[in-house]
Design a protein around this motif. Structure first.
Motif, PDB file in Angstrom:
ATOM      1  N   ALA A 191       0.835  -1.213   0.000  1.00 17.53           N
ATOM      2  CA  ALA A 191       0.000   0.000   0.000  1.00 17.53           C
ATOM      3  C   ALA A 191       0.865   1.257   0.000  1.00 17.53           C
ATOM      4  O   ALA A 191       0.573   2.224  -0.721  1.00 17.53           O
ATOM      5  CB  ALA A 191      -0.937  -0.006   1.204  1.00 17.53           C
ATOM      6  N   MET A 192       1.932   1.272   0.797  1.00 14.83           N
ATOM      7  CA  MET A 192       2.825   2.430   0.842  1.00 14.83           C
ATOM      8  C   MET A 192       3.490   2.664  -0.511  1.00 14.83           C
ATOM      9  O   MET A 192       3.629   3.807  -0.956  1.00 14.83           O
ATOM     10  CB  MET A 192       3.876   2.235   1.931  1.00 14.83           C
ATOM     11  N   ASP A 224      -5.138  -7.078   1.407  1.00 15.06           N
ATOM     12  CA  ASP A 224      -3.862  -7.435   2.045  1.00 15.06           C
ATOM     13  C   ASP A 224      -2.745  -6.426   1.791  1.00 15.06           C
ATOM     14  O   ASP A 224      -1.639  -6.584   2.328  1.00 15.06           O
ATOM     15  CB  ASP A 224      -3.395  -8.817   1.546  1.00 15.06           C
ATOM     16  N   TRP A 225      -2.993  -5.396   1.007  1.00 16.86           N
ATOM     17  CA  TRP A 225      -1.935  -4.450   0.642  1.00 16.86           C
ATOM     18  C   TRP A 225      -1.328  -3.747   1.856  1.00 16.86           C
ATOM     19  O   TRP A 225      -0.132  -3.495   1.893  1.00 16.86           O
ATOM     20  CB  TRP A 225      -2.434  -3.416  -0.356  1.00 16.86           C
ATOM     21  N   GLU A 226      -2.158  -3.405   2.849  1.00 18.88           N
ATOM     22  CA  GLU A 226      -1.671  -2.667   4.026  1.00 18.88           C
ATOM     23  C   GLU A 226      -0.685  -3.497   4.840  1.00 18.88           C
ATOM     24  O   GLU A 226       0.181  -2.955   5.507  1.00 18.88           O
ATOM     25  CB  GLU A 226      -2.846  -2.248   4.912  1.00 18.88           C
ATOM     26  N   THR A 227      -0.842  -4.819   4.839  1.00 24.49           N
ATOM     27  CA  THR A 227      -0.017  -5.680   5.686  1.00 24.49           C
ATOM     28  C   THR A 227       1.056  -6.429   4.910  1.00 24.49           C
ATOM     29  O   THR A 227       1.897  -7.097   5.509  1.00 24.49           O
ATOM     30  CB  THR A 227      -0.903  -6.704   6.427  1.00 24.49           C
ATOM     31  N   ASN A 260       1.596   7.017  -6.556  1.00 23.42           N
ATOM     32  CA  ASN A 260       0.307   7.601  -6.923  1.00 23.42           C
ATOM     33  C   ASN A 260      -0.502   6.640  -7.806  1.00 23.42           C
ATOM     34  O   ASN A 260      -1.105   7.044  -8.792  1.00 23.42           O
ATOM     35  CB  ASN A 260       0.497   8.957  -7.607  1.00 23.42           C
ATOM     36  N   ARG A 261      -0.479   5.344  -7.440  1.00 23.00           N
ATOM     37  CA  ARG A 261      -1.182   4.316  -8.210  1.00 23.00           C
ATOM     38  C   ARG A 261      -2.221   3.580  -7.369  1.00 23.00           C
ATOM     39  O   ARG A 261      -2.595   2.467  -7.672  1.00 23.00           O
ATOM     40  CB  ARG A 261      -0.173   3.274  -8.741  1.00 23.00           C
ATOM     41  N   HIS A 262      -2.647   4.195  -6.254  1.00 29.27           N
ATOM     42  CA  HIS A 262      -3.557   3.529  -5.321  1.00 29.27           C
ATOM     43  C   HIS A 262      -5.007   3.810  -5.721  1.00 29.27           C
ATOM     44  O   HIS A 262      -5.839   4.132  -4.886  1.00 29.27           O
ATOM     45  CB  HIS A 262      -3.273   4.017  -3.897  1.00 29.27           C
TER      46      HIS A 262
END
Length: 71
Positions: free
Chosen positions: A24-25, A50-53, A31-33
């Motif tokens: 996610a970061m 699951d992107w955040e973890t 700038n692709r979120h």
């Protein structure tokens, strides 16, 4: 104090990121979120939930692409 970095492959190009970065970061940094973005790490698609973890590791091969609906 300097931040440690590591090398990954991003869409087949060498790319340097901070150690301890999550998927996610990385997407926010690029700038692709946005909706429709899909992410695969080492040829495994990672669900958006699951992107955040999902921690990236040295040498990971990241593919970013736009998922396109069709039929």
């Amino acid at each position: 104090m300097t931040t440690a970095h590591m090398q990954i492959m991003l869409n087949d190009q060498p790319f340097e990121v901070e150690i301890a970065i999550t998927a996610a970061m990385l997407l926010q940094q690029l700038n692709r979120h946005q909706p429709g973005t899909a992410l695969a790490i080492n040829q495994v698609i990672i669900p958006r939930a699951d992107w955040e973890t999902c921690q990236l590791r040295e040498g990971d091969n990241i593919l970013l692409f736009q998922a396109i609906a069709g039929g």
